[in-house]
Design a protein around this motif. Structure first.
Motif, short mmCIF file in Angstrom:
data_model
loop_
_atom_site.label_atom_id
_atom_site.label_comp_id
_atom_site.label_asym_id
_atom_site.label_seq_id
_atom_site.Cartn_x
_atom_site.Cartn_y
_atom_site.Cartn_z
N HIS A 1 123.39 32.87 -6.81
CA HIS A 1 122.14 32.47 -6.15
C HIS A 1 122.27 31.08 -5.53
CE1 HIS A 1 119.84 35.96 -7.15
NE2 HIS A 1 120.17 35.86 -8.42
N LYS A 2 122.96 30.19 -6.21
CA LYS A 2 123.16 28.84 -5.67
C LYS A 2 123.98 28.89 -4.38
CE LYS A 2 125.99 25.28 -7.00
NZ LYS A 2 126.71 24.52 -7.99
N THR A 3 125.08 29.60 -4.40
CA THR A 3 125.93 29.67 -3.21
C THR A 3 125.28 30.49 -2.10
OG1 THR A 3 127.18 31.53 -4.14
CG2 THR A 3 128.09 29.33 -4.45
N LYS A 4 124.50 31.49 -2.47
CA LYS A 4 123.81 32.29 -1.46
C LYS A 4 122.83 31.41 -0.68
CE LYS A 4 120.65 36.17 -0.94
NZ LYS A 4 119.78 37.10 -1.64
N ASP A 5 122.07 30.58 -1.38
CA ASP A 5 121.14 29.68 -0.72
C ASP A 5 121.86 28.70 0.19
OD1 ASP A 5 119.11 30.96 -2.08
OD2 ASP A 5 118.92 29.42 -3.63
N THR A 6 123.00 28.18 -0.28
CA THR A 6 123.79 27.26 0.54
C THR A 6 124.29 27.95 1.81
OG1 THR A 6 124.50 26.08 -1.43
CG2 THR A 6 125.82 25.74 0.55
N HIS A 7 124.77 29.19 1.66
CA HIS A 7 125.27 29.93 2.82
C HIS A 7 124.13 30.24 3.80
CE1 HIS A 7 129.33 30.28 1.46
NE2 HIS A 7 128.99 30.92 0.35
N LEU B 1 124.12 27.23 12.02
CA LEU B 1 125.03 27.79 13.02
C LEU B 1 124.27 28.59 14.07
CD1 LEU B 1 128.06 28.92 10.83
CD2 LEU B 1 127.99 27.03 12.47
N ARG B 2 123.28 29.35 13.65
CA ARG B 2 122.48 30.12 14.61
C ARG B 2 121.73 29.19 15.56
NH1 ARG B 2 121.43 33.47 10.33
NH2 ARG B 2 119.45 32.48 9.88
N ARG B 3 121.17 28.10 15.02
CA ARG B 3 120.45 27.15 15.85
C ARG B 3 121.38 26.52 16.89
NH1 ARG B 3 117.53 25.65 11.47
NH2 ARG B 3 119.03 24.07 10.90
N ARG C 1 118.36 25.99 22.87
CA ARG C 1 117.69 24.80 22.38
C ARG C 1 118.66 23.89 21.61
NH1 ARG C 1 112.93 25.40 18.22
NH2 ARG C 1 113.75 27.47 18.44
N GLY C 2 119.63 24.48 20.97
CA GLY C 2 120.58 23.73 20.18
C GLY C 2 121.70 23.10 21.01
N LYS C 3 121.79 23.47 22.28
CA LYS C 3 122.85 22.96 23.14
C LYS C 3 122.35 21.76 23.94
CE LYS C 3 125.62 26.82 23.10
NZ LYS C 3 126.68 26.81 22.23
N GLY C 4 123.20 20.79 24.06
CA GLY C 4 122.87 19.64 24.91
C GLY C 4 123.08 19.99 26.37
#
Length: 87
Positions: A63-69, A76-78, A83-86
């Motif tokens: 659960h800890k690593t799942k939340d981190t991932h 990464l999606r952003r 919007r995430g690109k300059g």
């Protein structure tokens, strides 16, 4: 691979988790009711206690690593969006 070997640090816990952790967690969910029945039948609460200890540790780690991932994947999606690109 033996449970005692993991608990006594003969085998590296992280390597064992990476190899069989998720399947062990799912397997425990499947056999939990059987373990409880065996405990009642032979009147011994300690049976499978080491197995349950490992499952609890690995479930917590999962659960800890799942939340981190999930957080990293969202970042990464952003970055992939316009919007995430300059400009």
């Amino acid at each position: 691979m033996g449970i005692f070997s993991i608990l006594k640090d003969v085998y590296d816990d992280d390597i064992c988790y990476d190899d069989i952790g998720f399947n062990t967690i799912l397997f425990y969910k499947w056999v939990k009711s059987h373990i409880e029945e065996i405990r009642k039948e032979i009147k011994e609460e300690r049976i499978f206690i080491n197995f349950e200890d490992i499952v609890e540790r690995w479930t917590s780690y999962y659960h800890k690593t799942k939340d981190t991932h999930l957080v990293h994947n969202a970042k990464l999606r952003r970055k992939k969006t316009i919007r995430g690109k300059g400009i």
